[in-house]
Design an enzyme around this catalytic site. Structure first.
Site, PDB file in Angstrom:
ATOM      1  N   TYR A  79       0.847  -1.207   0.000  1.00 31.71           N
ATOM      2  CA  TYR A  79       0.000   0.000   0.000  1.00 31.71           C
ATOM      3  C   TYR A  79       0.879   1.252   0.000  1.00 31.71           C
ATOM      4  CZ  TYR A  79      -3.580   3.375   1.353  1.00 31.71           C
ATOM      5  OH  TYR A  79      -4.431   4.449   1.379  1.00 31.71           O
ATOM      6  N   PHE A 131      -9.647  20.259 -23.819  1.00 34.50           N
ATOM      7  CA  PHE A 131     -10.139  18.893 -23.922  1.00 34.50           C
ATOM      8  C   PHE A 131     -11.366  18.804 -23.025  1.00 34.50           C
ATOM      9  CE2 PHE A 131     -10.416  14.372 -22.905  1.00 34.50           C
ATOM     10  CZ  PHE A 131     -10.635  13.917 -24.193  1.00 34.50           C
ATOM     11  N   THR A 132     -12.296  17.906 -23.353  1.00 35.02           N
ATOM     12  CA  THR A 132     -13.596  17.864 -22.645  1.00 35.02           C
ATOM     13  C   THR A 132     -13.442  17.781 -21.118  1.00 35.02           C
ATOM     14  OG1 THR A 132     -13.621  15.488 -23.065  1.00 35.02           O
ATOM     15  CG2 THR A 132     -14.927  16.853 -24.553  1.00 35.02           C
ATOM     16  N   ASP A 222      -0.053  19.154 -21.079  1.00 34.16           N
ATOM     17  CA  ASP A 222      -0.823  17.916 -21.077  1.00 34.16           C
ATOM     18  C   ASP A 222      -0.091  16.993 -22.042  1.00 34.16           C
ATOM     19  OD1 ASP A 222      -2.509  15.810 -21.775  1.00 34.16           O
ATOM     20  OD2 ASP A 222      -4.336  16.986 -21.544  1.00 34.16           O
ATOM     21  N   LYS A 265      -2.725   6.690 -23.326  1.00 35.93           N
ATOM     22  CA  LYS A 265      -2.435   6.905 -24.749  1.00 35.93           C
ATOM     23  C   LYS A 265      -0.982   6.539 -25.053  1.00 35.93           C
ATOM     24  CE  LYS A 265      -6.169  10.163 -25.289  1.00 35.93           C
ATOM     25  NZ  LYS A 265      -6.780  10.008 -26.610  1.00 35.93           N
ATOM     26  N   ARG A 388     -16.996  14.227 -32.277  1.00 35.31           N
ATOM     27  CA  ARG A 388     -16.248  15.324 -31.666  1.00 35.31           C
ATOM     28  C   ARG A 388     -16.779  16.611 -32.296  1.00 35.31           C
ATOM     29  NH1 ARG A 388     -13.541  13.433 -27.036  1.00 35.31           N
ATOM     30  NH2 ARG A 388     -15.735  13.768 -26.697  1.00 35.31           N
ATOM     31  N   PHE A 454     -22.177  13.894 -23.853  1.00 34.21           N
ATOM     32  CA  PHE A 454     -21.877  12.959 -24.935  1.00 34.21           C
ATOM     33  C   PHE A 454     -21.665  11.535 -24.439  1.00 34.21           C
ATOM     34  CE2 PHE A 454     -17.336  12.433 -24.170  1.00 34.21           C
ATOM     35  CZ  PHE A 454     -17.002  13.584 -23.468  1.00 34.21           C
TER      36      PHE A 454
HETATM   37  N1  F0G Z   1      -6.069  15.121 -21.880  1.00 27.60           N
HETATM   38  C1  F0G Z   1      -6.136  14.674 -23.146  1.00 27.60           C
HETATM   39  C2  F0G Z   1      -5.410  15.402 -24.217  1.00 27.60           C
HETATM   40  C3  F0G Z   1      -6.888  13.540 -23.442  1.00 27.60           C
HETATM   41  O1  F0G Z   1      -6.946  13.119 -24.696  1.00 27.60           O
HETATM   42  C4  F0G Z   1      -7.561  12.864 -22.398  1.00 27.60           C
HETATM   43  C5  F0G Z   1      -8.394  11.703 -22.676  1.00 27.60           C
HETATM   44  C6  F0G Z   1      -7.470  13.370 -21.091  1.00 27.60           C
HETATM   45  C7  F0G Z   1      -6.709  14.496 -20.873  1.00 27.60           C
HETATM   46  C8  F0G Z   1      -8.176  12.695 -19.953  1.00 27.60           C
HETATM   47  O2  F0G Z   1      -7.510  11.524 -19.648  1.00 27.60           O
HETATM   48  O3  F0G Z   1      -9.219   9.731 -20.104  1.00 27.60           O
HETATM   49  O4  F0G Z   1      -7.154   9.271 -18.779  1.00 27.60           O
HETATM   50  O5  F0G Z   1      -8.954  10.667 -17.834  1.00 27.60           O
HETATM   51  N2  F0G Z   1      -8.762  11.352 -23.820  1.00 27.60           N
HETATM   52  C9  F0G Z   1      -9.564  10.190 -24.114  1.00 27.60           C
HETATM   53  C10 F0G Z   1      -9.935  10.173 -25.584  1.00 27.60           C
HETATM   54  C11 F0G Z   1     -10.757  10.021 -23.252  1.00 27.60           C
HETATM   55  O6  F0G Z   1     -10.756   9.319 -25.963  1.00 27.60           O
HETATM   56  O7  F0G Z   1      -9.411  10.953 -26.368  1.00 27.60           O
HETATM   57  P1  F0G Z   1      -8.260  10.223 -19.066  1.00 27.60           P
END
Ligand code: F0G
Length: 481
Positions: A79, A131-132, A222, A265, A388, A454
């Protein structure tokens, strides 16, 4: 990597062999129609059993290497004080040159910690694009996201190699307008996901740092798609053709104050982290880690994933790994362009993006052209992509739809997952669909969550166009395709 054939064609070449496979099924078109209707025309709500090629995302869906899987078997589940953590810390230090590490269960968890620490009501966060999840976290903390991209960023038919660059004039003006003290930090997203995985140049990153460094504004990167951005610098930026991906990443990190990423990624694992050389920033974020994620040495990740990440961080700097999806995407985009399919150019880092505004120009933006195209591509191919566009934008405070800058259908190419036959199949079905684009109609929401709609929102087809499209498809390919 790409290789030139004797007839002059250049094709992506896989620098790996496939030793573990997962079976997929191509459900007949009528089954696909039923599945997409049940999913409320939202590809997120489809089940794997109904999907032939899953191009929803490259997040957590990349093929892991044998070395990553092997490392998972020797993880330390303690842990606190886990040796797996220290192996990851060594790798991050070695590759990124960053000493302090805060693991988090995924990218948005890192964003949450950054928002909690730095973003307060009234603060602004300038960035090259949102990013979303980033926008959701920073706005929930009371901040405002400022997107200061260059005009070329939104041009879907561009030859500009660095559409992810920050517009320095706009950045300077925004800082003047809001005041240095109100800028939480500046965020650079390594390959701007939502506008087609477009990279920024090292020259641009350096200019951003030169501007904000003396003002004391932190530069946050990022780095979720860092190896792809570095690969594009290697391919496209003058003077970097002989620089290794590893050295380019090091040079990028030398400019930034805080790096965070989704490990799902470039690193090909399910996790994330924040890393920095700045002890003050580290100590400001650190107390929140055990509150929201887990103890400092696992941060919500399983120790197996921590081990796999330690390997993934190193492997993503190999040229053939960094370019494994980018080269496939370029081929995919070129083949689609040859068939007059409108795609975003130049091809980007995580997916091939279809431009729905040009594919289905007859669908008004508030009837969600990219969402409709995502459903139509699934229906005609079993390929699941991701909308998107406006569906991915939540309503404003007055409850109005916010039209997106772009209406894209993202067809993600996870690293080392698909073969050339898959890509050729995708090209063929998208080409067929373009010839029948007039049959595709709009969508309207019938169930709509208030945040990140979405993911779980449900829609219906205006005018039952799904039926007509399935009928046309059946006429050309029969009922079993
Ligand atoms: N920043 C970027 C540029 C991303 O593409 C993502 C996630 C995140 C932050 C958030 O990271 O999913 O590990 O919490 N992108 C995914 C996509 C969801 O489908 O493009 P996460």
């Amino acid at each position: 990597m790409s290789i030139r054939l004797s007839d002059g064609r250049e094709i992506p070449i896989e620098m790996h062999k496939i030793r573990i496979v997962q079976k997929v099924r191509l459900a007949p078109v009528r089954d696909r129609l039923r599945a997409i209707e049940e999913a409320g025309y939202n590809t997120f709500l489809l089940r794997t059993r109904d999907i032939f090629m899953d191009m929803l995302t490259d997040s957590g869906t990349n093929a892991m290497s044998d070395n990553q899987l092997g490392a998972m078997m020797v993880s330390d589940d303690a842990y606190a004080g886990s040796e797996s953590f220290y192996r990851l810390q060594d790798a991050v230090n070695d590759i990124f040159g960053l000493a302090y590490l805060l693991p988090a269960h995924q990218g948005r968890a890192a964003e949450h910690l950054l928002a909690k620490t730095f973003v307060k009501p009234g603060k602004v966060v300038p960035m090259n694009y949102h990013f979303t999840t980033t926008k959701a976290h920073f706005e929930l903390a009371g901040g405002t996201v400022l997107e200061l991209y260059t005009p070329e960023a939104l041009n879907t038919q561009s030859t500009c190699p660095f559409k992810g660059n920050m517009d320095l004039g706009r950045l300077e003006a925004a800082i003047r307008e809001h005041g240095v003290e109100n800028v939480a930090f500046v965020r650079m997203e390594a390959t701007t996901n939502l506008i087609g995985g477009q990279p920024f140049s090292l020259a641009n990153l350096r200019e951003v740092k030169k501007l904000i460094g003396p003002m004391g504004i932190p530069l946050v990167i990022d780095a979720s798609l860092i190896s792809e951005n570095a690969y594009f610098i290697h391919e496209r930026e003058e003077g970097y053709q002989n620089t290794s991906i590893r050295d380019i990443i090091r040079e990028m990190m030398a400019q930034v104050d805080i790096c965070y990423l989704s490990g799902r990624k470039s690193c090909a694992v399910r996790g994330g982290f924040i890393a920095t050389n700045n002890r003050k920033h580290y100590e400001a974020i650190r107390p929140w880690l055990p509150v929201y994620e887990g103890f400092f040495t696992y941060g919500g990740m399983s120790s197996k994933e921590v081990e796999a990440m330690a390997v993934g961080v190193r492997e993503m700097t190999e040229l053939e790994v960094a370019g494994s999806s980018a080269d496939m995407i370029r081929y995919f985009a070129e083949r689609l362009i040859a068939n007059n399919v409108p795609v975003v150019t130049p091809p980007g880092g995580l997916a091939c993006h279809l431009d729905a505004m040009r594919f289905v120009p007859h669908i008004p933006q508030l009837q969600y052209p990219a969402g409709a195209l995502a459903a139509a591509v699934y229906l005609t191919s079993g390929i699941r992509g991701m909308e998107r566009g406006t569906v991915s934008m939540d309503r404003d405070k007055e409850g109005n739809d916010v039209p997106s800058d772009m209406e894209l259908l993202r067809l993600a190419v996870p690293r080392r997952v698909f073969t050339m036959s898959h890509i050729e199949y995708a090209v063929d079905r998208v080409k067929w669909l373009l010839g029948h684009a007039g049959l595709i109609g709009g969508l309207k929401f019938c169930e709509e969550p208030p945040v990140l709609r979405f993911f779980a929102g449900k829609m219906e087809a205006l005018g039952s166009w799904g039926d007509k499209l399935a009928e046309a498809f059946e006429k050309d390919f029969g009922p079993n395709c």
